[in-house]
Design an enzyme around this catalytic site. Structure first.
Site, PDB file in Angstrom:
ATOM      1  N   LYS A 205       0.835  -1.218   0.000  1.00 59.71           N
ATOM      2  CA  LYS A 205       0.000   0.000   0.000  1.00 59.71           C
ATOM      3  C   LYS A 205       0.864   1.260   0.000  1.00 59.71           C
ATOM      4  O   LYS A 205       0.670   2.164  -0.822  1.00 59.71           O
ATOM      5  CB  LYS A 205      -0.929  -0.021   1.219  1.00 59.71           C
ATOM      6  CG  LYS A 205      -1.776   1.229   1.391  1.00 59.71           C
ATOM      7  CD  LYS A 205      -2.735   1.434   0.218  1.00 59.71           C
ATOM      8  CE  LYS A 205      -3.269   2.845   0.139  1.00 59.71           C
ATOM      9  NZ  LYS A 205      -4.516   3.070   0.777  1.00 59.71           N
ATOM     10  N   ASN A 209       1.293   3.973  -3.337  1.00 55.14           N
ATOM     11  CA  ASN A 209       1.011   5.412  -3.279  1.00 55.14           C
ATOM     12  C   ASN A 209       2.267   6.233  -3.555  1.00 55.14           C
ATOM     13  O   ASN A 209       2.228   7.248  -4.253  1.00 55.14           O
ATOM     14  CB  ASN A 209       0.416   5.783  -1.917  1.00 55.14           C
ATOM     15  CG  ASN A 209      -1.088   5.548  -1.886  1.00 55.14           C
ATOM     16  OD1 ASN A 209      -1.674   5.154  -2.884  1.00 55.14           O
ATOM     17  ND2 ASN A 209      -1.709   5.772  -0.757  1.00 55.14           N
ATOM     18  N   LEU A 251       0.143  10.674 -15.436  1.00 54.25           N
ATOM     19  CA  LEU A 251       1.132  11.493 -16.135  1.00 54.25           C
ATOM     20  C   LEU A 251       0.515  12.836 -16.483  1.00 54.25           C
ATOM     21  O   LEU A 251       0.902  13.485 -17.447  1.00 54.25           O
ATOM     22  CB  LEU A 251       1.613  10.781 -17.410  1.00 54.25           C
ATOM     23  CG  LEU A 251       2.443   9.512 -17.194  1.00 54.25           C
ATOM     24  CD1 LEU A 251       2.820   8.877 -18.532  1.00 54.25           C
ATOM     25  CD2 LEU A 251       3.710   9.811 -16.385  1.00 54.25           C
ATOM     26  N   GLY A 254       0.641  19.439 -13.881  1.00 57.64           N
ATOM     27  CA  GLY A 254      -0.129  20.576 -13.380  1.00 57.64           C
ATOM     28  C   GLY A 254       0.298  20.972 -11.986  1.00 57.64           C
ATOM     29  O   GLY A 254       1.496  21.034 -11.678  1.00 57.64           O
ATOM     30  N   CYS A 261      -4.012  11.154   1.190  1.00 52.62           N
ATOM     31  CA  CYS A 261      -3.128   9.983   1.154  1.00 52.62           C
ATOM     32  C   CYS A 261      -1.703  10.269   0.691  1.00 52.62           C
ATOM     33  O   CYS A 261      -0.753  10.038   1.437  1.00 52.62           O
ATOM     34  CB  CYS A 261      -3.732   8.907   0.271  1.00 52.62           C
ATOM     35  SG  CYS A 261      -5.215   8.221   0.990  1.00 52.62           S
TER      36      CYS A 261
HETATM   37  C1  UDX Z   1      -4.941   7.979  -3.883  1.00 58.58           C
HETATM   38  C2  UDX Z   1      -4.670   6.631  -4.575  1.00 58.58           C
HETATM   39  O1  UDX Z   1      -4.901   6.781  -5.974  1.00 58.58           O
HETATM   40  C3  UDX Z   1      -5.538   5.542  -3.994  1.00 58.58           C
HETATM   41  O2  UDX Z   1      -5.206   4.302  -4.592  1.00 58.58           O
HETATM   42  C4  UDX Z   1      -5.285   5.484  -2.489  1.00 58.58           C
HETATM   43  O3  UDX Z   1      -6.124   4.513  -1.902  1.00 58.58           O
HETATM   44  C5  UDX Z   1      -5.550   6.834  -1.858  1.00 58.58           C
HETATM   45  O4  UDX Z   1      -4.743   7.837  -2.482  1.00 58.58           O
HETATM   46  P1  UDX Z   1      -6.792   9.878  -4.037  1.00 58.58           P
HETATM   47  O5  UDX Z   1      -5.890  10.661  -3.145  1.00 58.58           O
HETATM   48  O6  UDX Z   1      -8.238   9.784  -3.699  1.00 58.58           O
HETATM   49  O7  UDX Z   1      -6.278   8.361  -4.163  1.00 58.58           O
HETATM   50  O8  UDX Z   1      -6.746  10.528  -5.502  1.00 58.58           O
HETATM   51  P2  UDX Z   1      -5.937  10.296  -6.863  1.00 58.58           P
HETATM   52  O9  UDX Z   1      -6.917  10.210  -7.963  1.00 58.58           O
HETATM   53  O10 UDX Z   1      -4.960   9.207  -6.761  1.00 58.58           O
HETATM   54  O11 UDX Z   1      -5.178  11.699  -7.013  1.00 58.58           O
HETATM   55  C6  UDX Z   1      -4.267  12.145  -6.043  1.00 58.58           C
HETATM   56  C7  UDX Z   1      -3.746  13.514  -6.392  1.00 58.58           C
HETATM   57  O12 UDX Z   1      -2.863  13.472  -7.503  1.00 58.58           O
HETATM   58  C8  UDX Z   1      -4.820  14.544  -6.771  1.00 58.58           C
HETATM   59  O13 UDX Z   1      -4.487  15.775  -6.190  1.00 58.58           O
HETATM   60  C9  UDX Z   1      -4.733  14.627  -8.276  1.00 58.58           C
HETATM   61  O14 UDX Z   1      -5.176  15.881  -8.763  1.00 58.58           O
HETATM   62  C10 UDX Z   1      -3.242  14.420  -8.488  1.00 58.58           C
HETATM   63  N1  UDX Z   1      -2.894  13.857  -9.803  1.00 58.58           N
HETATM   64  C11 UDX Z   1      -3.330  12.609 -10.144  1.00 58.58           C
HETATM   65  C12 UDX Z   1      -2.070  14.574 -10.660  1.00 58.58           C
HETATM   66  O15 UDX Z   1      -1.649  15.695 -10.356  1.00 58.58           O
HETATM   67  N2  UDX Z   1      -1.712  14.007 -11.852  1.00 58.58           N
HETATM   68  C13 UDX Z   1      -2.129  12.769 -12.231  1.00 58.58           C
HETATM   69  O16 UDX Z   1      -1.756  12.325 -13.332  1.00 58.58           O
HETATM   70  C14 UDX Z   1      -2.966  12.042 -11.355  1.00 58.58           C
END
Ligand code: UDX
Length: 473
Positions: A205, A209, A251, A254, A261
């Site tokens: 886990k 992350n 990818l 921004g 998390c």
């Molecule tokens: C994350 C993990 O994806 C999930 O598996 C775990 O259980 C909890 O943490 P979460 O925090 O809900 O989930 O959102 P996620 O969709 O993963 O995005 C996390 C952050 O990364 C967001 O702020 C999102 O805007 C950012 N992000 C995501 C990017 O900046 N670029 C990306 O390509 C993907």
């Protein structure tokens, strides 16, 4: 099966309603009376698409109960999931006091066989600590077991993620615990189920992350390079992601990552490594890169508007990502106070999270919460896009532009095609792509741009599919 869930926060609530939806009988315990009362009435305590319907349907069906009594959840569950919070401490290590509290409260009541399953994210080796604590408190070696079954759900798509996971990880050190958890999942889930020991599961886990966060910081640095040389990060990311060893997800360049998390888990894993004598400096760099993103956005705003003092700026989105009202570690938490300090007047709109951000930054003369993107644009010298809400993709740009004092957009989520925004009459700034500063000149002949796309046998260029989101008009 009969399941007990400790903790009705994000993970606990979604786990409870989803297991109930799959036909199990679920008793969820939380010490917060107000949370329990609201959930028992079918009122969700957080915004998550689809949650309210599943919650109400399963309360009605009698498969789901909420209680403040850990005894009830323990005694009515064949398997008991630990879903309580494991927030970060000031030193970055995970605060396991809520797990400790649950363990101490249930120890006197353990009677017969109980399987306690860690679902919240915990440092590797937490299960051994739980077992040691139970031994001390009960004096018994048997009658209970601990397993790990980490949850990978994402806010905003949590129900969907729970019901259709990429994989299920079961970490258990005995055939009995493995069989119980396999029984729970095998019937309803077609995805791969990885059976392993507890330590591997716990580490999976945190490592997952941390790896995803690393991908985001990596692409953000490549975006900075793109910006310097006039390349386009969306196309570079697409080119990288077509390599199946890399893959197209995570990818999106921004403003970087926020949420409950990634930032917390990164810090925790750095500390775990440190405590084990391993220097995981790579992750410190991932963090550093991410923390600099908000400042980059403000710098771009500064360059675009020259002087910020007394300028009006509309803010579109404050949640850390779309489809959630969660603002934990959201870039908006840095951007809003920094702009206020510089004397910027803010007009803020978010479809779900305005209420939460207003508790941190109450409305005042220079900071207003408004009910729509159009209201945010009224009299604005610039608009900042901080969250990738879908509704921002289909705004009426003509109307928006007519409401703004100067048509400047700083898009922290790369939602739009710079050329299209330019054609709509905006100065458009995003991350890792060309800024379009000059308004389009009607007298200039159109200059042919080189094609970007897949070259097919028919010798034409198929436009690239967008990686995430894209243009609606
Ligand atoms: C994350 C993990 O994806 C999930 O598996 C775990 O259980 C909890 O943490 P979460 O925090 O809900 O989930 O959102 P996620 O969709 O993963 O995005 C996390 C952050 O990364 C967001 O702020 C999102 O805007 C950012 N992000 C995501 C990017 O900046 N670029 C990306 O390509 C993907």
């Amino acid at each position: 099966m009969r399941l007990g869930i400790f903790g009705a926060g994000y993970v606990g609530l979604v786990t409870s309603v989803c297991f109930a939806e799959l036909g199990h009988t679920v008793v969820a315990a939380d010490k917060d009376r107000e949370v329990v009362a609201r959930l028992a009435d079918g009122v969700p305590t957080l915004y998550e698409p689809g949650l309210e319907n599943v919650l109400r349907a399963n309360l009605r069906a009698g498969r789901l109960t909420f209680t403040t009594s850990t005894t009830e959840a323990l005694q009515r569950g064949e398997i008991v999931f630990l879903c309580v919070g494991t927030p970060g401490r000031a030193d970055g290590r995970a605060d396991l006091s809520q797990i400790d509290e649950v363990v101490r409260s249930i120890a006197p009541m353990l009677n017969g066989y109980t399987l306690l399953v860690e679902k919240s994210t915990v440092p590797v080796d937490t299960a051994s600590c739980i077992i040691r604590a139970l031994r001390r408190l009960t004096g018994a070696r048997n009658g209970y077991e601990v397993a790990s079954n980490p949850e990978f759900l994402r806010e905003g798509s949590a129900i969907e993620d729970f019901m259709h996971p990429d994989r299920i990880v079961i970490g258990a050190d005995s055939p009995r615990a493995q069989a119980l958890l396999l029984d729970l999942y095998r019937r309803d889930f077609a995805c791969p189920i990885l059976l392993t020991d507890i330590k591997n599961a716990e580490l999976i886990k945190h490592a997952a992350n941390a790896f995803l966060a690393t991908k985001i910081s990596f692409i953000n640095m490549v975006a900075d390079l793109c910006e310097r040389v006039g390349a386009d990060i969306s196309i570079v990311a697409q080119g990288i992601g077509l390599d199946h060893r890399i893959g197209p997800h995570f990818l999106q360049a921004g403003l970087g990552f926020g949420g409950s998390c990634f930032p917390k888990d990164l810090k925790a894993l750095v500390r775990i490594a440190e405590d084990l004598g391993v220097d995981f400096g790579l992750l410190r760099e991932v963090e550093r890169i991410n923390e600099a993103r908000a400042a980059r956005l403000i710098k771009t705003l500064n360059e675009a508007l020259w002087v910020l003092r007394h300028k009006t700026v509309g803010v579109l989105g404050v949640a850390f990502k779309s489809n959630t009202d969660d603002i934990r570690n959201a870039p908006s938490l840095h951007v809003i106070p920094q702009l206020r300090e510089q004397g910027v007047l803010l007009r803020i709109y978010d479809p779900q999270a305005a209420f939460k951000i207003a508790t941190q930054f109450p409305a005042e003369a220079g900071l207003q919460y408004v009910p729509s993107a159009y209201e945010a644009a009224k009299g604005a010298h610039a608009l900042l896009i901080l969250t990738d809400w879908d509704e921002f993709r289909s705004l009426d740009w003509r109307q928006l532009r007519s409401l703004m004092r100067t048509p400047v957009i700083i898009d922290g989520r790369n939602l739009f095609d710079p050329a299209a925004m330019h054609a709509r009459g905006f100065e458009y700034y995003s991350f890792g792509r060309k800024h379009t500063q000059e308004p389009p000149d009607a007298d200039m002949p159109e200059r042919a741009e080189p094609a970007h796309g897949f070259h097919t046998a028919a010798s034409r260029i198929d436009p690239l599919p967008t990686v995430a989101g894209g243009e609606d008009d």
